[in-house]
Design an enzyme around this catalytic site. Structure first.
Site, PDB file in Angstrom:
ATOM      1  N   HIS A  76       0.827  -1.213   0.000  1.00 51.52           N
ATOM      2  CA  HIS A  76       0.000   0.000   0.000  1.00 51.52           C
ATOM      3  C   HIS A  76       0.859   1.260   0.000  1.00 51.52           C
ATOM      4  CE1 HIS A  76       0.490   0.864   4.382  1.00 51.52           C
ATOM      5  NE2 HIS A  76       0.457  -0.431   4.540  1.00 51.52           N
ATOM      6  N   ASP A  78      -0.380   4.377   0.874  1.00 50.65           N
ATOM      7  CA  ASP A  78      -0.796   5.362   1.863  1.00 50.65           C
ATOM      8  C   ASP A  78      -0.119   5.120   3.213  1.00 50.65           C
ATOM      9  OD1 ASP A  78      -2.340   2.976   2.092  1.00 50.65           O
ATOM     10  OD2 ASP A  78      -3.844   4.032   3.273  1.00 50.65           O
ATOM     11  N   ASP A 108       6.234   0.855   7.110  1.00 51.23           N
ATOM     12  CA  ASP A 108       4.828   0.542   6.858  1.00 51.23           C
ATOM     13  C   ASP A 108       4.283   1.395   5.715  1.00 51.23           C
ATOM     14  OD1 ASP A 108       2.237  -0.397   7.068  1.00 51.23           O
ATOM     15  OD2 ASP A 108       1.739   0.806   8.828  1.00 51.23           O
ATOM     16  N   GLU A 138      -5.111   1.361   2.301  1.00 52.08           N
ATOM     17  CA  GLU A 138      -5.012   0.257   3.258  1.00 52.08           C
ATOM     18  C   GLU A 138      -5.154   0.744   4.684  1.00 52.08           C
ATOM     19  OE1 GLU A 138      -3.292  -2.635   6.053  1.00 52.08           O
ATOM     20  OE2 GLU A 138      -2.623  -0.586   5.658  1.00 52.08           O
ATOM     21  N   GLU A 139      -4.686   1.974   4.951  1.00 50.51           N
ATOM     22  CA  GLU A 139      -4.695   2.481   6.324  1.00 50.51           C
ATOM     23  C   GLU A 139      -6.087   2.926   6.792  1.00 50.51           C
ATOM     24  OE1 GLU A 139      -2.462   1.905   8.201  1.00 50.51           O
ATOM     25  OE2 GLU A 139      -0.500   1.992   7.266  1.00 50.51           O
TER      26      GLU A 139
END
Length: 429
Positions: A76, A78, A108, A138-139
């Site tokens: 991801h 984001d 991350d 994703e977050e």
């Protein structure tokens, strides 16, 4: 040769903050950069937007043997918010300091994306087709990213039978019974499901100075107390059982599966990897009731963060209904099933081989993630999803505090290690 440090630093300089509820727009710039790297390596990336500037990039890298099923490599773009006032360095500067690359997303998970892109730019020749997906959102809930792609562009993942992504393959230093220090590398083979719920209690409104045995707030508080006090039973899923057995063997400690708590005590710091995943969890987190102190409301609501182990959701919901009682209803505010991939598989073996190619003393064990990832979007497509984003970490490095934390950073040596491991895995798997 592409420089993984430089590429990761460039990714970190894109502010792809996801504030939730659709409030994000920086993914577009990062996605265009990623698409440019892929195009420069001779691929034909597809750029897809689920909403303005909520951008995803997908590309297919042909393998040497087209008869083999494909592997999905997904990450991801984001990141969660970062308050610059709390940081030692600006969170979107992509600055190198003291042997680390600092920035929001460093672990991350822009480090993994940088490793993959660097390997591709260096001319990676995989054994099988690779589908590369770099996604938005994703977050938050994945509605603009992985879940949207899985629903609206299923054809992009045709032929994929397995996937790798975040939350696994990193060094975890733990003491053994003989006094030595072992290097565990946990690979995610499962993750708990999400069954977040809103509870609604109803009662009779009235003046707070008068007796009222149908007070919605009292009913709700009673239910929350019962849920908070309830101890969910230990449940050994295949992943957790394999973790306990293999880690205990590596550390030279007794493993008694009939006494999981005792076994975890003997495992010492290694138990932290498994502690959140031996049980389901139901944690009250939000309350909403009333509008004036002297008025009893007719309705009170709460939300509970509920996490379910593979194969346990039906029984958990039945128990919750008993705990709630007759005057309270529940509804899902987020509902995604647990993820479980085979522990004993050629994929896991290939990951272990790749890690040992760079660290011959690596002890590779499966583990279950306590939270969730975009694997929940791809697993329903019949794809076995693994957490494998390899990274070497020095002893004492607070890795678990990095993701979503202040002063997020990744060791430069770890980036190079991870790239080599990924190259080995993607070439040979």
């Amino acid at each position: 040769m592409a420089n993984v440090e430089s590429l990761c630093a460039q990714l970190l300089r894109f502010d792809t903050t996801n504030r939730g509820h659709g409030d994000a727009e920086g993914e577009r710039d990062a996605a265009e950069f990623v698409a440019g790297v892929l195009a420069g390596a001779g691929l034909e990336p597809v750029v897809l937007e689920s909403a303005p500037r909520r951008t995803n990039v997908v590309a297919r890298l042909p393998g040497a043997d087209p008869s083999l099923p494909a592997l999905l490599v997904q990450g991801h773009l984001d990141v969660v918010p970062a308050d610059a006032a709390d940081w030692t360095v600006p969170p979107f500067a992509g600055e190198v300091r003291d042997g680390f690359l600092w920035g929001r997303g460093a672990v991350d998970m822009k480090d993994f994306i940088a490793m993959v892109l660097t390997a591709v730019a260096d001319g990676l020749r995989p054994r099988r087709d690779l589908v590369l997906a770099f996604v938005a959102d994703e977050e938050d809930r994945g509605e603009y990213g992985a879940h949207w792609l899985a629903a609206e562009h299923r054809e992009l993942f045709d032929g994929c039978v397995a996937a790798i992504s975040e939350s696994g393959g990193y060094t975890y230093h733990v003491p053994a019974a003989d006094g030595s220090v072992k290097r565990l590398y946990p690979v995610g083979t499962a993750e708990r499901g999400t069954a977040h719920m809103r509870l609604t209690a109803r009662g009779r409104a009235g003046h707070a100075s008068r007796p009222n045995r149908e007070n919605a707030v009292v009913r709700l508080v009673g239910a929350l107390q019962r849920i908070a006090a309830h101890e969910w039973p230990v449940t050994l899923t295949p992943t957790v059982e394999a973790f306990l057995v293999r880690t205990g063997q590596a550390l030279g400690v007794e493993v008694d599966l009939s006494d999981v708590e005792g076994t975890m005590a003997r495992l010492g710091p290694a138990a932290r990897l498994v502690e959140p995943t031996i049980r389901n969890s139901t944690t009250p987190t939000m309350l909403d009731a009333g509008y004036k102190v002297n008025v009893i409301p007719s309705l009170a609501q709460a939300q509970i963060d509920t996490r379910t182990l593979p194969g346990t959701e039906k029984q958990l919901l039945e128990e919750i209904d008993e705990l709630l009682g007759p005057d309270i209803t529940r509804e899902f505010v987020a509902h995604q099933p647990a993820v479980q991939a085979p522990v004993d598989s050629p994929w896991f073996t290939a990951m272990a081989d790749a890690l040992r190619s760079q660290d011959p003393e690596a002890v590779v064990v499966p583990y279950c993630m306590g939270g969730g990832t975009d694997a929940k979007a791809f697993s329903p497509l019949g794809i076995a999803c693994y957490g494998f984003a390899p990274l070497w970490l020095p002893e004492g490095f607070p890795y678990r505090a990095m993701a979503h934390g202040v002063d997020e950073r990744v060791p430069l040596e770890g980036l190079h290690f991870g790239k080599r491991v990924l190259q080995h895995f993607l070439t040979h798997c």
